[in-house]
Design a protein around this motif. Structure first.
Motif, mmCIF file in Angstrom:
data_model
loop_
_atom_site.group_PDB
_atom_site.id
_atom_site.type_symbol
_atom_site.label_atom_id
_atom_site.label_comp_id
_atom_site.label_asym_id
_atom_site.label_seq_id
_atom_site.Cartn_x
_atom_site.Cartn_y
_atom_site.Cartn_z
ATOM 1 N N ASP A 56 -29.783 91.382 19.235
ATOM 2 C CA ASP A 56 -30.959 90.664 18.743
ATOM 3 C C ASP A 56 -32.233 91.522 18.796
ATOM 4 O O ASP A 56 -33.275 91.085 19.276
ATOM 5 C CB ASP A 56 -31.150 89.381 19.536
ATOM 6 N N ASN A 74 -30.080 84.602 28.520
ATOM 7 C CA ASN A 74 -30.525 84.864 27.144
ATOM 8 C C ASN A 74 -32.044 84.846 27.018
ATOM 9 O O ASN A 74 -32.588 85.320 26.015
ATOM 10 C CB ASN A 74 -29.909 83.831 26.192
ATOM 11 N N VAL A 115 -28.860 96.613 25.026
ATOM 12 C CA VAL A 115 -28.441 96.125 26.337
ATOM 13 C C VAL A 115 -27.423 97.113 26.894
ATOM 14 O O VAL A 115 -26.508 97.547 26.179
ATOM 15 C CB VAL A 115 -27.818 94.720 26.251
ATOM 16 N N LYS A 141 -38.702 91.438 23.910
ATOM 17 C CA LYS A 141 -39.202 91.718 22.563
ATOM 18 C C LYS A 141 -40.713 91.512 22.499
ATOM 19 O O LYS A 141 -41.430 92.247 21.811
ATOM 20 C CB LYS A 141 -38.489 90.826 21.548
ATOM 21 N N TRP A 193 -34.048 86.570 28.649
ATOM 22 C CA TRP A 193 -34.600 87.912 28.862
ATOM 23 C C TRP A 193 -34.932 88.606 27.544
ATOM 24 O O TRP A 193 -35.890 89.377 27.479
ATOM 25 C CB TRP A 193 -33.604 88.777 29.633
ATOM 26 N N ILE A 194 -34.140 88.329 26.499
ATOM 27 C CA ILE A 194 -34.300 89.045 25.232
ATOM 28 C C ILE A 194 -35.645 88.741 24.558
ATOM 29 O O ILE A 194 -36.396 89.668 24.219
ATOM 30 C CB ILE A 194 -33.132 88.745 24.287
ATOM 31 N N VAL A 221 -32.808 94.380 20.486
ATOM 32 C CA VAL A 221 -32.986 95.280 21.633
ATOM 33 C C VAL A 221 -31.620 95.857 21.999
ATOM 34 O O VAL A 221 -30.583 95.386 21.539
ATOM 35 C CB VAL A 221 -33.593 94.555 22.856
#
Length: 231
Positions: A160, A124, A164, A131, A126-127, A162
């Motif tokens: 969130d 998680n 995936v 951003k 990575w998000i 972005v």
């Protein structure tokens, strides 16, 4: 005389016993030290082997990630000939690929920011990082292409702020997102000076309707691709 001889023999026996005991004690100590040395060597070998395995696994993961990134970059350049595809140099902070979307006349319509991950588990963390990269590059849309998808996402989807996607769905998703950026840029030019329309367009870009439309377009691409493969 006999008594003296017996006394000397007793003393010699005692000295021999003492010498033998000392020699045995010395041998035991030397053996103990050798065992400790062997144990230390074995531990050192185990540590070195563990470090070598860890470095090999890390190097393998990095190599796999680079292969995935280079292959995807090649596909982007082949399919989107009008766009500017720029890989981010290794060691430089940021995402992996910057795709500047341009129409056939060369007019810039926005940036798609790509991050590639080839790992066994999804993180998680990575998000937020992607951003932040999105803000720094002023990208319109950020896409995380990962072999391990997060829970709740099948093939591709928004998460969130972005997008995936798995590697197989990434190109169809790129086609759909790119078309939307081109359409938004055309609408922006048509509504220059009209703030209300611009606000509506940006709300649409960030809304669920846009996400659903993109997912519908990608599904259509994938079904067409699967049909072609069957034929």
């Amino acid at each position: 005389k006999e008594k003296a001889e017996l006394e000397n023999a007793r003393k010699l026996d005692e000295e021999r016993a003492t010498i033998k005991a000392d020699a045995l004690k010395k041998a035991e100590e030397e053996h103990r030290l050798k065992d400790l040395e062997k144990d230390k060597q074995m531990q050192g070998l185990k540590t070195a082997l563990s470090d070598a395995q860890r470095k090999a696994e890390q190097g393998s993961m990095e190599t796999q990630g680079e292969v995935l990134e280079q292959d995807f970059e090649s596909h982007l350049k082949t399919i989107f000939v009008h766009d500017k595809i720029e890989p981010v140099s290794k060691g430089v902070a940021g995402a992996d690929i910057i795709q500047t979307v341009r129409n056939p006349l060369g007019t810039k319509s926005g940036i798609l920011l790509w991050e590639m991950k080839n790992t066994k588990t999804f993180s998680n963390q990575w998000i937020p990082k992607l951003k932040q990269d999105m803000i720094q590059t002023r990208a319109a849309i950020a896409i995380l292409v990962t072999v391990a998808l997060p829970e709740g996402i099948d093939r591709f989807g928004p998460l969130d702020g972005v997008w995936v996607s798995d590697p197989l769905s990434a190109i169809p998703l790129a086609m759909a997102l790119r078309e939307q950026l081109l359409a938004l840029e055309q609408s922006r030019k048509a509504s220059e000076g009209k703030n209300e329309k611009m606000e509506f367009l940006y709300q649409y870009l960030a809304g669920t309707e846009f996400s659903q439309k993109i997912m519908g377009i990608v599904n259509a691409f994938q079904e067409m691709h699967a049909q072609l493969q069957r034929e």
